[in-house]
Design an enzyme around this catalytic site. Sequence first.
Site, PDB file in Angstrom:
ATOM      1  N   HIS A  92      25.959  41.906  38.700  1.00 47.40           N
ATOM      2  CA  HIS A  92      24.902  42.923  38.871  1.00 47.40           C
ATOM      3  C   HIS A  92      24.068  42.998  37.596  1.00 47.40           C
ATOM      4  CE1 HIS A  92      23.831  47.277  40.318  1.00 47.40           C
ATOM      5  NE2 HIS A  92      22.790  46.651  39.808  1.00 47.40           N
TER       6      HIS A  92
ATOM      7  N   HIS B 197      19.728  42.655  36.500  1.00 50.08           N
ATOM      8  CA  HIS B 197      18.336  42.460  36.930  1.00 50.08           C
ATOM      9  C   HIS B 197      17.619  41.621  35.883  1.00 50.08           C
ATOM     10  CE1 HIS B 197      18.593  45.480  40.188  1.00 50.08           C
ATOM     11  NE2 HIS B 197      19.552  45.956  39.403  1.00 50.08           N
TER      12      HIS B 197
ATOM     13  N   HIS C 138      22.054  48.130  46.693  1.00 50.29           N
ATOM     14  CA  HIS C 138      22.351  49.250  45.794  1.00 50.29           C
ATOM     15  C   HIS C 138      22.531  50.506  46.642  1.00 50.29           C
ATOM     16  CE1 HIS C 138      20.768  46.619  42.706  1.00 50.29           C
ATOM     17  NE2 HIS C 138      20.785  47.543  41.766  1.00 50.29           N
TER      18      HIS C 138
ATOM     19  N   GLU D 205      24.596  55.218  43.940  1.00 51.24           N
ATOM     20  CA  GLU D 205      24.328  55.322  42.501  1.00 51.24           C
ATOM     21  C   GLU D 205      23.836  56.755  42.259  1.00 51.24           C
ATOM     22  OE1 GLU D 205      20.964  52.955  41.241  1.00 51.24           O
ATOM     23  OE2 GLU D 205      21.452  53.161  39.117  1.00 51.24           O
TER      24      GLU D 205
ATOM     25  N   ASP E  59      23.769  45.691  34.681  1.00 51.60           N
ATOM     26  CA  ASP E  59      22.584  46.217  35.379  1.00 51.60           C
ATOM     27  C   ASP E  59      21.287  45.852  34.635  1.00 51.60           C
ATOM     28  OD1 ASP E  59      21.386  47.470  37.510  1.00 51.60           O
ATOM     29  OD2 ASP E  59      21.978  49.501  36.982  1.00 51.60           O
ATOM     30  N   ASP E  60      20.941  46.611  33.612  1.00 52.84           N
ATOM     31  CA  ASP E  60      19.693  46.389  32.852  1.00 52.84           C
ATOM     32  C   ASP E  60      20.030  46.579  31.373  1.00 52.84           C
ATOM     33  OD1 ASP E  60      17.680  46.474  35.278  1.00 52.84           O
ATOM     34  OD2 ASP E  60      18.995  48.208  35.516  1.00 52.84           O
TER      35      ASP E  60
HETATM   36  N1  HPA Z   1      19.093  50.960  40.676  1.00 52.67           N
HETATM   37  C1  HPA Z   1      18.063  50.717  41.480  1.00 52.67           C
HETATM   38  N2  HPA Z   1      17.132  49.825  41.197  1.00 52.67           N
HETATM   39  C2  HPA Z   1      17.220  49.151  40.075  1.00 52.67           C
HETATM   40  C3  HPA Z   1      18.257  49.364  39.194  1.00 52.67           C
HETATM   41  C4  HPA Z   1      19.241  50.318  39.510  1.00 52.67           C
HETATM   42  O1  HPA Z   1      20.217  50.569  38.771  1.00 52.67           O
HETATM   43  N3  HPA Z   1      18.048  48.522  38.148  1.00 52.67           N
HETATM   44  C5  HPA Z   1      16.919  47.833  38.406  1.00 52.67           C
HETATM   45  N4  HPA Z   1      16.411  48.204  39.574  1.00 52.67           N
HETATM   46 ZN    ZN Z   2      20.919  47.475  39.637  1.00 56.19          ZN
END
Ligand code: HPA
Ligand code: ZN
Length: 336
Positions: free
Chosen positions: A13, A15, A196, A199, A277-278
Amino acid sequence: MIAIASLPKAELHLHLEGSLEPETIMRLSERNGIALPFADADALRAAYEFDDLQTFLDLFYAGLTVMVTEQDFYEVTREYLEKAADDGVCHAEFHVSVQGHLGRGVSVDTMMSGISRAFEDGAAELGVGASMIFGLQRQRPLEEAEAAFEDFVKHPRWVALVSAIGMGGSEVGYPTAKFRPLYDRARALGWKTTVHAGEEGGPEAVREALDGLAPDRLDHGVRAFEDAELTQELIDSGMTLTVCPLSNLRLKVFDSIEAHPLAKMLRAGLKVTVNSDDPPYFGGYIGANFVAAQRGLGLSDDEIIQLARNSFSGAFLPEDQIGRYLAAFDRAIAGR
Ligand code: HPA
Ligand code: ZN
């Protein structure tokens, strides 16, 4: 305590556009003449204070506009792969926000030539394998997603680099079910499916995504754990959850690492994995996410090993390749 970097792992996971370091954003913005309202990388990094998912997404979508040329896509992909190699990653699956690029006039060929060249060099020079997840944006119109998909699937050599379709973007207020036709198209191409959910949205959002899309994997999914029946279903189906602890802290899903349910989820029998994630936006790559969980949640060495092992068994790879990764993983653990 087991050394995290020495542990082989897959990142499931991540991006691509969320791996842009502030310095890279500033470098590409200057190179491409794209104005951003930040004086320098420090000013940009100082803006990484998020109230929720949407405040992050606003910066994420602004940041990705600096990616224009084939070389840009190459450099961004390669920079992540180098960091991942240092963290012991042997396989990475990149969500790519295709609509975010095509909508600005970047062509599929420009985007994919750069990504694929970095995948080739990453495998040859860094020993990190990679695939792409075609990432839809759930808050955007279905027609836009369909157009991007049609544009993309005209190119068989790029289709072959994709392991799955996925979906990110704003969660609350944006149900998934309308995207079902695209998920079915993706399955027909031999792609796997992920989404996703859970969250920012609660267990009901996970239920909607499971019913709406029948995904193979769940991104985040942490809030599913609030519902015992749903949790049991996820355990029984062997669903892999790609959990991102530092992301959840920065986006205020949980107040502290101690309050994060990762350890309880693992101990309950959920197939959880640890991911970033990011990473620059949330303060750490996959290794830092493992370390935060290890220290903050008191995970044992065996639990850390289980989390890393799950990343291979949950990967979107052919069965024989998963088998080879697992055998190598078990040899590495036995030889410790
Ligand atoms: N959630 C939803 N969209 C996203 C995320 C996330 O954590 N990271 C990049 N796009
Ligand atoms: Zn994500």
